[in-house]
Design a protein around this motif. Structure first.
Motif, PDB file in Angstrom:
ATOM      1  N   ALA A  58       0.839  -1.206   0.000  1.00  0.00           N
ATOM      2  CA  ALA A  58       0.000   0.000   0.000  1.00  0.00           C
ATOM      3  C   ALA A  58       0.869   1.250   0.000  1.00  0.00           C
ATOM      4  O   ALA A  58       0.555   2.232  -0.684  1.00  0.00           O
ATOM      5  CB  ALA A  58      -0.936  -0.006   1.207  1.00  0.00           C
ATOM      6  N   SER A  87      -5.010   0.165  -0.787  1.00  0.00           N
ATOM      7  CA  SER A  87      -5.338  -0.852   0.228  1.00  0.00           C
ATOM      8  C   SER A  87      -6.671  -1.519  -0.078  1.00  0.00           C
ATOM      9  O   SER A  87      -6.811  -2.736   0.055  1.00  0.00           O
ATOM     10  CB  SER A  87      -5.395  -0.235   1.622  1.00  0.00           C
ATOM     11  N   SER A 108      -1.194  -4.860   4.388  1.00  0.00           N
ATOM     12  CA  SER A 108      -0.619  -3.754   3.617  1.00  0.00           C
ATOM     13  C   SER A 108       0.309  -4.220   2.497  1.00  0.00           C
ATOM     14  O   SER A 108       0.738  -3.409   1.687  1.00  0.00           O
ATOM     15  CB  SER A 108       0.139  -2.803   4.547  1.00  0.00           C
TER      16      SER A 108
END
Length: 193
Positions: A58, A87, A108
């Motif tokens: 992310a 995300s 993530s």
């Protein structure tokens, strides 16, 4: 600016939707966001093999100079995908089986399946057959770091393990404990199965 395809400096052809500002924005309408996520997934999974990328985080959306910059931003329209939007896209990819969180128990960072574990298993088996590795014990390191570069070069170990698991279930490979870690013996079987 008209929506048009664009070729990046690495030679990747970006789809015309990449020139649309809403493409870089989390959409409030669930149906619209589903279409945006589907298009982002398609873009990510076609860009990753172009650059041989297996991991997407992310925070790559926020980092300048990221190996993903060519697709996560569009300086021609002054847009960049936000990490919160990425995300949400990653979560959608995991839910649909296009990626898996790696390492597990976090949300993530994902390992991308631009080839499924079954497809990697076939690539692995074909490589073992073509290079004369049948009935030979090889370490996982020897497979992903071969002396002669191959499609398997740099393959992340979690993907290799899944591919070996597919081959083991179809009796085309056997996992062997070796002093340096894990190894595999490739067994003659039914090609393409």
């Amino acid at each position: 600016m008209a929506l048009s395809t664009h070729q990046t400096s690495s030679g990747f052809l970006l789809p015309s939707i990449h020139a649309a500002p809403p493409f870089f924005t989390l959409q409030p309408n669930a149906g619209t966001q589903a279409i945006v996520s589907q298009n982002w997934t398609r873009l990510i999974l076609s860009y990753a093999p172009h650059k041989r990328l297996f991991v997407l985080r992310a925070e790559d959306a926020d980092a300048s100079g990221s190996e993903w910059d060519e697709i996560l931003q569009n300086p021609r329209i002054n847009r960049r995908l936000l990490s919160s939007h990425l995300s949400a896209i990653l979560a959608d990819m995991v839910a649909k089986g296009d990626a898996v969180y790696e390492p597990p128990r976090q949300t993530s960072s994902v390992l991308l399946y631009w080839r499924s574990p079954e497809e990697w298993a076939q690539v692995l088996y074909d490589w073992a057959n073509a290079t004369g590795q049948m009935n030979t014990i090889m370490t996982f390191y020897e497979i992903v770091e071969p002396p002669v570069p191959s499609e398997l070069s740099g393959l992340p170990l979690p993907i290799l393990r899944k591919a070996v698991g597919v081959l083991t279930k179809s009796s085309r490979a056997q996992v062997i404990a070796v002093p340096d870690g894990e190894g595999v013996r490739f067994l003659a079987g039914i090609p393409g199965k």
